[in-house]
Design a protein around this motif. Sequence first.
Motif, mmCIF file in Angstrom:
data_model
loop_
_atom_site.group_PDB
_atom_site.id
_atom_site.type_symbol
_atom_site.label_atom_id
_atom_site.label_comp_id
_atom_site.label_asym_id
_atom_site.label_seq_id
_atom_site.Cartn_x
_atom_site.Cartn_y
_atom_site.Cartn_z
ATOM 1 N N THR A 48 20.784 -7.863 -0.289
ATOM 2 C CA THR A 48 19.531 -8.361 -0.848
ATOM 3 C C THR A 48 19.278 -7.782 -2.237
ATOM 4 O O THR A 48 18.970 -8.517 -3.180
ATOM 5 C CB THR A 48 18.356 -8.035 0.094
ATOM 6 N N ALA A 49 19.426 -6.465 -2.366
ATOM 7 C CA ALA A 49 19.139 -5.825 -3.651
ATOM 8 C C ALA A 49 20.053 -6.347 -4.754
ATOM 9 O O ALA A 49 19.643 -6.451 -5.916
ATOM 10 C CB ALA A 49 19.273 -4.314 -3.527
ATOM 11 N N ARG A 50 21.278 -6.678 -4.398
ATOM 12 C CA ARG A 50 22.235 -7.174 -5.395
ATOM 13 C C ARG A 50 22.311 -8.705 -5.415
ATOM 14 O O ARG A 50 23.204 -9.281 -6.025
ATOM 15 C CB ARG A 50 23.616 -6.546 -5.134
ATOM 16 N N SER A 51 21.363 -9.316 -4.720
ATOM 17 C CA SER A 51 21.216 -10.782 -4.724
ATOM 18 C C SER A 51 22.504 -11.493 -4.325
ATOM 19 O O SER A 51 22.852 -12.539 -4.865
ATOM 20 C CB SER A 51 20.746 -11.265 -6.104
ATOM 21 N N GLU A 52 23.199 -10.925 -3.339
ATOM 22 C CA GLU A 52 24.425 -11.549 -2.822
ATOM 23 C C GLU A 52 24.092 -12.625 -1.792
ATOM 24 O O GLU A 52 24.936 -13.447 -1.464
ATOM 25 C CB GLU A 52 25.347 -10.480 -2.233
ATOM 26 N N TRP A 53 22.882 -12.579 -1.259
ATOM 27 C CA TRP A 53 22.365 -13.661 -0.436
ATOM 28 C C TRP A 53 21.292 -14.383 -1.259
ATOM 29 O O TRP A 53 20.622 -13.778 -2.088
ATOM 30 C CB TRP A 53 21.737 -13.122 0.849
ATOM 31 N N ASP A 54 21.110 -15.659 -0.995
ATOM 32 C CA ASP A 54 20.095 -16.422 -1.723
ATOM 33 C C ASP A 54 18.690 -15.922 -1.375
ATOM 34 O O ASP A 54 18.432 -15.479 -0.248
ATOM 35 C CB ASP A 54 20.197 -17.909 -1.374
ATOM 36 N N GLY A 55 17.800 -15.994 -2.356
ATOM 37 C CA GLY A 55 16.388 -15.805 -2.054
ATOM 38 C C GLY A 55 15.806 -14.446 -2.326
ATOM 39 O O GLY A 55 14.656 -14.187 -1.953
ATOM 40 N N THR A 56 16.546 -13.537 -2.959
ATOM 41 C CA THR A 56 15.961 -12.237 -3.260
ATOM 42 C C THR A 56 14.813 -12.388 -4.259
ATOM 43 O O THR A 56 14.933 -13.090 -5.260
ATOM 44 C CB THR A 56 17.011 -11.279 -3.842
ATOM 45 N N ILE A 57 13.696 -11.722 -3.963
ATOM 46 C CA ILE A 57 12.541 -11.706 -4.855
ATOM 47 C C ILE A 57 12.443 -10.297 -5.446
ATOM 48 O O ILE A 57 12.401 -9.309 -4.701
ATOM 49 C CB ILE A 57 11.245 -12.043 -4.098
ATOM 50 N N PHE A 58 12.428 -10.215 -6.755
ATOM 51 C CA PHE A 58 12.346 -8.913 -7.417
ATOM 52 C C PHE A 58 10.926 -8.677 -7.926
ATOM 53 O O PHE A 58 10.228 -9.630 -8.259
ATOM 54 C CB PHE A 58 13.355 -8.861 -8.576
ATOM 55 N N PRO A 59 10.479 -7.411 -7.991
ATOM 56 C CA PRO A 59 11.210 -6.213 -7.581
ATOM 57 C C PRO A 59 11.397 -6.169 -6.067
ATOM 58 O O PRO A 59 10.540 -6.634 -5.310
ATOM 59 C CB PRO A 59 10.320 -5.073 -8.073
ATOM 60 N N CYS A 60 12.513 -5.587 -5.652
ATOM 61 C CA CYS A 60 12.879 -5.532 -4.236
ATOM 62 C C CYS A 60 12.945 -4.081 -3.777
ATOM 63 O O CYS A 60 13.701 -3.279 -4.331
ATOM 64 C CB CYS A 60 14.232 -6.209 -4.036
ATOM 65 N N VAL A 61 12.122 -3.762 -2.775
ATOM 66 C CA VAL A 61 12.168 -2.446 -2.115
ATOM 67 C C VAL A 61 12.790 -2.666 -0.738
ATOM 68 O O VAL A 61 12.124 -3.160 0.177
ATOM 69 C CB VAL A 61 10.767 -1.825 -1.972
ATOM 70 N N PRO A 62 14.087 -2.366 -0.554
ATOM 71 C CA PRO A 62 14.731 -2.615 0.731
ATOM 72 C C PRO A 62 14.294 -1.612 1.804
ATOM 73 O O PRO A 62 13.439 -0.755 1.577
ATOM 74 C CB PRO A 62 16.228 -2.469 0.413
ATOM 75 N N GLY A 63 14.940 -1.723 2.969
ATOM 76 C CA GLY A 63 14.727 -0.758 4.044
ATOM 77 C C GLY A 63 14.028 -1.339 5.249
ATOM 78 O O GLY A 63 12.840 -1.669 5.175
ATOM 79 N N HIS A 64 14.781 -1.482 6.376
ATOM 80 C CA HIS A 64 14.152 -1.979 7.611
ATOM 81 C C HIS A 64 14.634 -1.209 8.839
ATOM 82 O O HIS A 64 14.644 -1.740 9.940
ATOM 83 C CB HIS A 64 14.354 -3.496 7.761
ATOM 84 N N GLU A 65 15.031 0.035 8.624
ATOM 85 C CA GLU A 65 15.337 0.939 9.739
ATOM 86 C C GLU A 65 14.462 2.177 9.544
ATOM 87 O O GLU A 65 14.907 3.212 9.067
ATOM 88 C CB GLU A 65 16.823 1.310 9.742
ATOM 89 N N ILE A 66 13.196 2.031 9.912
ATOM 90 C CA ILE A 66 12.150 2.975 9.497
ATOM 91 C C ILE A 66 11.683 3.824 10.680
ATOM 92 O O ILE A 66 11.356 3.304 11.748
ATOM 93 C CB ILE A 66 10.947 2.199 8.926
ATOM 94 N N VAL A 67 11.648 5.129 10.450
ATOM 95 C CA VAL A 67 11.084 6.058 11.425
ATOM 96 C C VAL A 67 10.057 6.918 10.704
ATOM 97 O O VAL A 67 10.298 7.398 9.588
ATOM 98 C CB VAL A 67 12.183 6.941 12.059
ATOM 99 N N GLY A 68 8.899 7.098 11.339
ATOM 100 C CA GLY A 68 7.867 7.903 10.696
ATOM 101 C C GLY A 68 6.803 8.362 11.663
ATOM 102 O O GLY A 68 6.942 8.229 12.884
ATOM 103 N N ARG A 69 5.740 8.892 11.083
ATOM 104 C CA ARG A 69 4.636 9.434 11.873
ATOM 105 C C ARG A 69 3.351 8.689 11.503
ATOM 106 O O ARG A 69 3.082 8.466 10.316
ATOM 107 C CB ARG A 69 4.487 10.933 11.593
ATOM 108 N N VAL A 70 2.589 8.327 12.512
ATOM 109 C CA VAL A 70 1.339 7.598 12.277
ATOM 110 C C VAL A 70 0.351 8.503 11.538
ATOM 111 O O VAL A 70 0.072 9.629 11.971
ATOM 112 C CB VAL A 70 0.731 7.111 13.606
ATOM 113 N N SER A 71 -0.178 7.979 10.421
ATOM 114 C CA SER A 71 -1.145 8.746 9.634
ATOM 115 C C SER A 71 -2.571 8.226 9.791
ATOM 116 O O SER A 71 -3.532 8.954 9.535
ATOM 117 C CB SER A 71 -0.758 8.715 8.154
ATOM 118 N N ALA A 72 -2.720 6.960 10.188
ATOM 119 C CA ALA A 72 -4.059 6.371 10.390
ATOM 120 C C ALA A 72 -3.894 5.095 11.210
ATOM 121 O O ALA A 72 -2.830 4.466 11.193
ATOM 122 C CB ALA A 72 -4.724 6.064 9.052
#
Length: 353
Positions: A48-72
């Motif tokens: 996606t970041a390198r627009s190798e697939w169609d449809g990337t919208i820039f600016p692009c912030v990738p990342g969909h394997e997310i682990v975190g702590r609830v803040s609110a």
Amino acid sequence: MTSQAKAYAAQSASTPLAPFSFERRDLLPDDVSIDILFCGVCHSDLHTARSEWDGTIFPCVPGHEIVGRVSAVGDEVNNFAVGDLVGVGCMVDSCGHCPSCKESEEQFCETTGFVGTYNGPDNVLGGHTFGGYSDHIVVKQGFVLKIGHDEKDLAAVAPLLCAGITTYSPLKHWGAGPGKKVGIVGIGGLGHMGIKIAAAMGAHVVAFTTSPAKIEDAKKLGAHEVIVSRNADEMAAHANSFDFILDTVAASHDLDALTGLLKRDGTLTLVGVPEHAHPSPNVFNLVFKRRSIAGSLIGGIAETQEMLDFCHQHGLVADIEMIDMQEIEGAYDRMVKSDVKYRFVIDMASLKA
């Protein structure tokens, strides 16, 4: 009212990811705000970041394997509390009322399509969604997942949110388990989790690799046998013997060699998405044994939670290499060369630097 997020973004297909700030929405009543601790690096991020697939919208912030702590949490949130350890995977919304959504298969949403964690339509602020290469994220509670693993394992849990569910879902759907011979093609970010999960399900697991150097690694991951797919004799010895083969390879290749290994009524399922189409398969290979070639796409939220619970129960996490956010371009270059065992994970504390 919004909150400012710090992130790394690609501004174009040809520029390296660099520091970027943007606005996250203020909490809606059913929203959860999450401080991101770790984010896995998926091949989809690079495509996606390198627009190798169609449809990337820039600016692009990738990342969909997310682990975190609830803040609110919003006023109507009842499943999560501040301090909970949680995950977010490949999607953050769907229509919620089509047949697929009602059957907890949101990844197949038939009305709008699922809303990707990044590069999808932002239905609240407008514009497009920004993903997990950032310090925090706001997600409706129906798309947030509970994590039961120990805190020390959180970085290695992150890739389960994509690589884990992408392999768990087809293995479960096509009945991997005791008495079944299951092949896993490709020993990378997806494949290494496929081996672990299929073995934990009780199947007889056979790994396929083009590299003899990966034989011992595959066995350590849980494979009972390993086939070097370039060895015609090894391939021929397994003809007509597999109940199911999961193909995780994201490059165009000949599928006939794999379909010929299936039993009658066996299925080859593709989860790798190549840049160029696979050569057309031989129809005779399919019709004379009633074999199938199928595809699979991540999993619904309920099934993703089931996968996380299964992995916790069986002590499964990804094999990872931790990097700082500032090292992402080098990680992408190494990923193209398959030079990672088996998933990069970003320590988001490095964003503060």
